[in-house]
Design a protein around this motif. Sequence first.
Motif, PDB file in Angstrom:
ATOM      1  N   ALA A   1       0.886  -1.273  -0.130  1.00  0.00           N
ATOM      2  CA  ALA A   1      -0.121   0.211  -0.045  1.00  0.00           C
ATOM      3  C   ALA A   1       1.081   1.136  -0.241  1.00  0.00           C
ATOM      4  O   ALA A   1       0.345   2.259  -0.711  1.00  0.00           O
ATOM      5  CB  ALA A   1      -0.912  -0.040   1.138  1.00  0.00           C
ATOM      6  N   ALA A   2       2.085   1.118   0.655  1.00  0.00           N
ATOM      7  CA  ALA A   2       2.963   2.295   0.726  1.00  0.00           C
ATOM      8  C   ALA A   2       3.625   2.466  -0.592  1.00  0.00           C
ATOM      9  O   ALA A   2       3.596   3.659  -0.978  1.00  0.00           O
ATOM     10  CB  ALA A   2       3.755   1.994   1.591  1.00  0.00           C
ATOM     11  N   LEU A   3       3.834   1.376  -1.351  1.00  0.00           N
ATOM     12  CA  LEU A   3       4.541   1.487  -2.771  1.00  0.00           C
ATOM     13  C   LEU A   3       3.388   2.131  -3.521  1.00  0.00           C
ATOM     14  O   LEU A   3       3.825   3.009  -4.590  1.00  0.00           O
ATOM     15  CB  LEU A   3       4.728   0.099  -3.147  1.00  0.00           C
ATOM     16  CG  LEU A   3       6.318   0.011  -2.764  1.00  0.00           C
ATOM     17  CD1 LEU A   3       6.452  -1.779  -3.142  1.00  0.00           C
ATOM     18  CD2 LEU A   3       7.534   0.684  -3.198  1.00  0.00           C
ATOM     19  N   ARG A   4       2.054   1.821  -3.362  1.00  0.00           N
ATOM     20  CA  ARG A   4       1.068   2.273  -4.396  1.00  0.00           C
ATOM     21  C   ARG A   4       0.782   3.718  -4.084  1.00  0.00           C
ATOM     22  O   ARG A   4       0.624   4.735  -4.960  1.00  0.00           O
ATOM     23  CB  ARG A   4      -0.283   1.567  -4.351  1.00  0.00           C
ATOM     24  CG  ARG A   4      -0.519   0.198  -4.540  1.00  0.00           C
ATOM     25  CD  ARG A   4      -1.748  -0.259  -4.479  1.00  0.00           C
ATOM     26  NE  ARG A   4      -1.843  -1.802  -4.739  1.00  0.00           N
ATOM     27  CZ  ARG A   4      -1.729  -2.752  -3.591  1.00  0.00           C
ATOM     28  NH1 ARG A   4      -1.767  -2.380  -2.594  1.00  0.00           N
ATOM     29  NH2 ARG A   4      -1.694  -4.041  -4.005  1.00  0.00           N
ATOM     30  N   CYS A   5       1.076   4.212  -2.852  1.00  0.00           N
ATOM     31  CA  CYS A   5       0.897   5.567  -2.499  1.00  0.00           C
ATOM     32  C   CYS A   5       2.316   6.510  -3.118  1.00  0.00           C
ATOM     33  O   CYS A   5       2.117   7.382  -3.587  1.00  0.00           O
ATOM     34  CB  CYS A   5       0.828   6.148  -1.045  1.00  0.00           C
ATOM     35  SG  CYS A   5      -0.358   5.572  -0.173  1.00  0.00           S
ATOM     36  N   GLU A   6       3.439   5.534  -3.152  1.00  0.00           N
ATOM     37  CA  GLU A   6       4.474   6.334  -3.571  1.00  0.00           C
ATOM     38  C   GLU A   6       4.474   6.521  -5.252  1.00  0.00           C
ATOM     39  O   GLU A   6       4.873   7.456  -5.856  1.00  0.00           O
ATOM     40  CB  GLU A   6       5.743   5.598  -3.311  1.00  0.00           C
ATOM     41  CG  GLU A   6       7.074   6.204  -3.687  1.00  0.00           C
ATOM     42  CD  GLU A   6       8.211   5.289  -3.288  1.00  0.00           C
ATOM     43  OE1 GLU A   6       9.481   5.359  -3.898  1.00  0.00           O
ATOM     44  OE2 GLU A   6       8.002   4.572  -2.377  1.00  0.00           O
ATOM     45  N   ILE A   7       3.780   5.463  -5.835  1.00  0.00           N
ATOM     46  CA  ILE A   7       3.674   5.616  -7.211  1.00  0.00           C
ATOM     47  C   ILE A   7       2.813   6.639  -7.703  1.00  0.00           C
ATOM     48  O   ILE A   7       3.029   7.397  -8.599  1.00  0.00           O
ATOM     49  CB  ILE A   7       2.922   4.187  -7.862  1.00  0.00           C
ATOM     50  CG1 ILE A   7       4.063   3.051  -7.744  1.00  0.00           C
ATOM     51  CG2 ILE A   7       2.595   4.335  -9.227  1.00  0.00           C
ATOM     52  CD1 ILE A   7       3.615   1.704  -7.924  1.00  0.00           C
ATOM     53  N   ASP A   8       1.661   6.788  -6.781  1.00  0.00           N
ATOM     54  CA  ASP A   8       0.559   7.851  -7.162  1.00  0.00           C
ATOM     55  C   ASP A   8       1.315   9.375  -6.758  1.00  0.00           C
ATOM     56  O   ASP A   8       0.980  10.137  -7.809  1.00  0.00           O
ATOM     57  CB  ASP A   8      -0.546   7.841  -5.922  1.00  0.00           C
ATOM     58  CG  ASP A   8      -1.560   6.727  -6.453  1.00  0.00           C
ATOM     59  OD1 ASP A   8      -1.819   6.038  -7.474  1.00  0.00           O
ATOM     60  OD2 ASP A   8      -2.232   6.289  -5.504  1.00  0.00           O
TER      61      ASP A   8
ATOM     62  N   GLN B   1      11.449   6.980 -14.716  1.00  0.00           N
ATOM     63  CA  GLN B   1      12.475   5.970 -14.050  1.00  0.00           C
ATOM     64  C   GLN B   1      12.083   5.473 -12.748  1.00  0.00           C
ATOM     65  O   GLN B   1      11.847   4.337 -12.489  1.00  0.00           O
ATOM     66  CB  GLN B   1      14.033   6.250 -14.156  1.00  0.00           C
ATOM     67  CG  GLN B   1      14.581   6.503 -15.357  1.00  0.00           C
ATOM     68  CD  GLN B   1      15.826   7.108 -15.452  1.00  0.00           C
ATOM     69  OE1 GLN B   1      16.182   7.422 -14.185  1.00  0.00           O
ATOM     70  NE2 GLN B   1      16.722   6.815 -16.552  1.00  0.00           N
ATOM     71  N   LYS B   2      11.785   6.478 -12.029  1.00  0.00           N
ATOM     72  CA  LYS B   2      11.359   6.170 -10.560  1.00  0.00           C
ATOM     73  C   LYS B   2       9.801   5.539 -10.518  1.00  0.00           C
ATOM     74  O   LYS B   2       9.675   4.545  -9.870  1.00  0.00           O
ATOM     75  CB  LYS B   2      11.349   7.432  -9.733  1.00  0.00           C
ATOM     76  CG  LYS B   2      12.668   8.246  -9.381  1.00  0.00           C
ATOM     77  CD  LYS B   2      12.500   9.288  -8.485  1.00  0.00           C
ATOM     78  CE  LYS B   2      13.978   9.400  -8.123  1.00  0.00           C
ATOM     79  NZ  LYS B   2      14.764   8.722  -7.147  1.00  0.00           N
ATOM     80  N   THR B   3       8.968   5.906 -11.389  1.00  0.00           N
ATOM     81  CA  THR B   3       7.815   5.252 -11.537  1.00  0.00           C
ATOM     82  C   THR B   3       7.881   3.716 -11.725  1.00  0.00           C
ATOM     83  O   THR B   3       7.378   2.815 -11.494  1.00  0.00           O
ATOM     84  CB  THR B   3       6.824   5.913 -12.232  1.00  0.00           C
ATOM     85  OG1 THR B   3       6.844   7.364 -11.977  1.00  0.00           O
ATOM     86  CG2 THR B   3       5.512   5.247 -12.171  1.00  0.00           C
ATOM     87  N   SER B   4       8.686   3.518 -12.811  1.00  0.00           N
ATOM     88  CA  SER B   4       8.767   2.048 -13.450  1.00  0.00           C
ATOM     89  C   SER B   4       9.649   1.330 -12.523  1.00  0.00           C
ATOM     90  O   SER B   4       9.058   0.239 -12.166  1.00  0.00           O
ATOM     91  CB  SER B   4       9.757   2.277 -14.653  1.00  0.00           C
ATOM     92  OG  SER B   4      10.121   1.083 -14.998  1.00  0.00           O
TER      93      SER B   4
END
Length: 433
Positions: free
Chosen positions: A10-17, A284-287
Amino acid sequence: MKSGLSFLMAALRCEIDALEQLARTSALVGTIGRLVHALQRERGISNVLLASRGHRFVSQRSEQIAECLRVEEAVRASFDQLEADAGRIGNGARLFSRIAWVLPGLEGLPELRRRVGALELSPAEATAAFVKLIAGLLAVVFEAADGATDPEISRQLVAMFNFMQGKEFAGQERACGAAAFASGHNDSARQQQWLHLIESQERCFQVFAEFSGARIAELWRSSQSPAQLAEQERLRRIACAAPAGVALDTELSQTWFDCCSRRIDAMQSIEERLAADLRRVCEQKTSQARAELQAHDALLAKLAREAGTPAAVFFDEQPAADAPGHPQTMGSATPYGRQLERSILEMVQEQSHRLQAMSDELDTVRAALNERKLVERAKGLLMAHRRLSEEEAHKMLRQTAMSQNRRLVDVAESVLSMAEYLPGEPASRAPRT
């Protein structure tokens, strides 16, 4: 019951958003940069037109207005796209307030252009109108930089904002000099403003070099032709060193405008490079974050198949990195059983350390933005209470800092702390950045 890995995902999804939002914001910054560049050129052309009483740059102005309208349409489309994602923007209140402030300025451009074409304004009045609009657009860029949550992206946004601000001072210098040469005379007030614009450029480019990295900073240095800089310096001396009232050669207005334009166009190339680098870093960071999320998703599925993993592993001692059971010594195979739960705990700890490191670096980057806020607020306070111009207020702060051997931001903080004791208007009336 959800596992620790579920919340890590969930934390990673927030980071992606957040990264996707930063990508949209960075794209907006690039689009605003192109509109600012077009408006800066229109401002310079308008000054020559007004100072020459309509004899110079008539056709150039028509062509430039068409270019400004084209880029303005792209900026408005970017604004609309951001508004559609309003609920996902962390600093949306401030960012959208800046956009709301600047839109009436864009709506007022047709009337401003009509008055310039009808020669109803002086060069100083036209310049002030364009400066106000461009300052509003740059304030949107400032909020984008202030709202960035990734330190690397934040550093690039800070570098880009300061570069754009320095370029705006260069554009104001072009307009100031164009008016002086086209009118055939200069005065002491305009000479002081001119010197202030030169100093302001250098200050912004120093901050840009600090945050941009060696590669871009060197690209900026190499883009400046020594011959071109020498020509600009020669023209500066002609106009700024001459006694007030001495006639200037009006034919030099075209020379000055072209010389400044070549330098500003080179700045625009650097600005486009900064915008492209921003988009690349965001992608890059999103990928990377998506790949990590996919790996965690696969690990969660394996965890669901592993029944009976003891929760007490949380309190176990962690093995050394070179121990046989440590995940780093187990090759590419994913650990199972107790080691599976242990690897999850280590991933959570690693994520926590990474976020803390990002937070520490972000604090360092934002310090530069906060310093600018303090200096701008102090200048606004002095302008309101002492009836000073912007350059006079900055000069007072700078001279105080030099005489007391203090940093400019420390002097600004002192001024703000004494707000209630300053004569004139109440502190609540002072502008805020």
